[in-house]
Write an enzyme that holds these catalytic residues in place. Structure first.
Site, PDB file in Angstrom:
ATOM      1  CB  ILE A  14     -10.370  -7.001  -2.595  1.00 57.49           C
ATOM      2  CG1 ILE A  14     -10.595  -8.496  -2.822  1.00 57.49           C
ATOM      3  CG2 ILE A  14      -9.948  -6.739  -1.155  1.00 57.49           C
ATOM      4  CD1 ILE A  14     -10.656  -8.906  -4.269  1.00 57.49           C
ATOM      5  CB  SER A  36     -12.759   1.102   6.346  1.00 57.68           C
ATOM      6  OG  SER A  36     -12.045   1.202   5.145  1.00 57.68           O
ATOM      7  NE  ARG A  37      -6.067   4.999   5.950  1.00 55.31           N
ATOM      8  CZ  ARG A  37      -4.911   4.640   5.424  1.00 55.31           C
ATOM      9  NH1 ARG A  37      -3.799   4.878   6.089  1.00 55.31           N
ATOM     10  NH2 ARG A  37      -4.829   4.044   4.251  1.00 55.31           N
ATOM     11  CE  LYS A  90      -3.759 -12.788  -3.962  1.00 54.11           C
ATOM     12  NZ  LYS A  90      -3.819 -11.834  -5.133  1.00 54.11           N
ATOM     13  CG  ASP A 168      -1.769  -8.689  -5.892  1.00 53.21           C
ATOM     14  OD1 ASP A 168      -1.880  -8.759  -4.658  1.00 53.21           O
ATOM     15  OD2 ASP A 168      -2.750  -8.553  -6.653  1.00 53.21           O
TER      16      ASP A 168
END
Lengths: 308, 308
Positions: A14, A36-37, A90, A168
């Site tokens: 996203i 971010s991993r 969201k 979702d």
């Protein structure tokens, strides 16, 4: 006001599909860091996680959380405790209690918290809201049916507790209906279909009612192949108001209306810049409340196993 | 102020076991009417339902809703619309959205709304709250285990969606924990055990965490025969604070404390009289929020069928 120095947390699908482009196109906000991993961006400060970012000497004013909802509370809390403004993808969290806690913390810290609902920025939503404020509504029917294999390929977290399953996408519909309806409403019945091998529903049939008794039906289904359906039909005494294509097209009394091009995520970032500059928050959690209610009140049916 | 003229709606087990005696023993409030489908009282105006009561010429100032949570919204709304103060048995409703709507309506109507949690009036609760405000809490363990056949014989509604199953007693524990803990908390994991033939859970294993990370574990079970367990154990750096017998007894650092006799429902009605006379409401829905979260985040296990 100087531009907001923003960090994205969670550089997944996203973030890449929507957030990066929207930030680049929005005045008043600059991407300066990423946490971010497994992913990084060129020419941007990159960190493995938000704690490393907050401990660094890179100055950020705000963070945009694009990670899955499970575990997002800790990240949001860390950012708020560090005095950063926070924007939440969201759904805003995995539980109602945690989003209420974040709301209280943001207030205490004097920073902006924005619980985003990108579908509310779809082009037909605001025209529909204005129309419905003037009409006598008789009933609402929501049909939100899509192919999970196409839209969420291999996203295991979405089938886990807290991933919400078909809610979702369904919560997008609820975010539109809660925005366009002039009256609040509550659930009166809920049927949830769980694949035998999954911890989240693949379909849901919901019946709501407004305070004054107007019925709202919603059918969410993730098993739809072929044409995809994201429609909201509002029957009024003055004729039908229909939003199709996820809220991006409007049909009033059978006639397609011209609506502007969709700029959902640009509108979100523009709104975030406004919130920060005016020291306000925007935390309407009602779509998530309806989802929690749908689980609490839900009658569960077990259906065919689902394999990706 | 003249005495509050009260009507009870729903003359079932809880009304007869608790409400009638408490009302009779409380200054400032008189029972003048009953609305109940199948039951009546001598020397009291009796109606089949709340609409008949509100349409009658019997003057009431307030109603106390003792009906099951499913369907209570319509009754509460009718009473609030008629300008009556409203007292809600626990749980305050079948959904979060509806109790928020009632809260907003009561505010608009300028009447008092009281979402009661009788277990918060248990004798050990207030002393425990005061103690814990001064201590460094390390962990909390809740064990709420009882025999459903004994406590809810033949109550079919409790197994239906909205009846909450084992959360019907479990929410009492949550109402105590939310009252005595100095910090808010949110769910991090939830395991729900559903009998194969029932729509509501017979057991739940929950893990919460406070904002600062203190763990709270709760085990609810309706299959306990023999001795019943309603205990909350709070480990603190200064020793354990333990509430037993549903919050009515207190053990501090291993020593049983003397606490007053339980007067849960008398305390509720006294508080209601105070709220009405000072034009306030008391609407803490956090125990119901945690229950909704437990369903939304819950991983569901199917267990042996349950027959009454």
């Amino acid at each position: 006001m100087p531009n907001i120095r923003l960090a994205i947390v969670g550089l997944g699908k996203i973030a890449r599909d929507q957030h990066l482009g929207a930030i680049a196109a929005t005045d008043g906000i600059d991407l300066v860091a990423v946490a971010s991993r497994n992913a990084s961006l060129e020419n941007i400060h990159c960190f493995p996680d938000i704690d490393a970012l907050l401990a660094s000497d890179v100055d950020v004013d705000a963070v945009s959380l694009c990670t899955p909802p499970q575990g997002r509370f800790e990240q949001a809390r860390a950012a708020l405790m560090a005095g950063k403004h926070v924007m939440l993808e969201k759904p805003p969290g995995a539980t109602i209690a945690e989003v209420f806690a974040l709301e209280a913390l943001a207030r205490k810290q004097g920073v902006s918290l924005f619980a985003t609902w990108h579908s509310r920025e779809a082009a037909a939503v605001e025209p529909a809201r204005r129309l419905l404020a003037e009409r006598r509504i008789q009933s609402v029917e929501v049909e939100w049916k899509e192919d999970v294999r196409h839209w969420h390929p291999g996203q295991a977290w979405i089938w886990e507790p807290g991933g919400l399953g078909v809610f979702d996408p369904g919560i997008n519909a609820l975010s539109i209906v809660t925005r366009i309806m002039p009256e609040s409403f509550h659930l009166v019945s809920s049927e949830l279909s769980f694949p035998a091998n999954r911890a989240a529903p693949i379909a849901a049939d919901l019946e709501f009612q407004t305070a004054s008794g107007t019925p709202i039906k919603a059918a969410f289904d993730w098993r739809q192949t072929g044409p995809q359906t994201w429609d909201i039909r509002v029957s009024t005494q003055e004729g039908d108001v229909v939003l199709t294509h996820g809220g991006s097209r409007l049909i009033v009394n059978g006639e397609a209306q011209i609506v502007e091009e969709d700029r959902e995520y640009r509108s979100l970032y523009k709104h975030f810049v406004d919130l920060v500059s005016s020291k306000r928050s925007d935390t309407d959690f009602s779509p998530l409340v309806h989802v929690a209610d749908a689980f609490m009140l839900g009658r569960r049916n077990v259906v065919e196993s689902f394999e990706d």
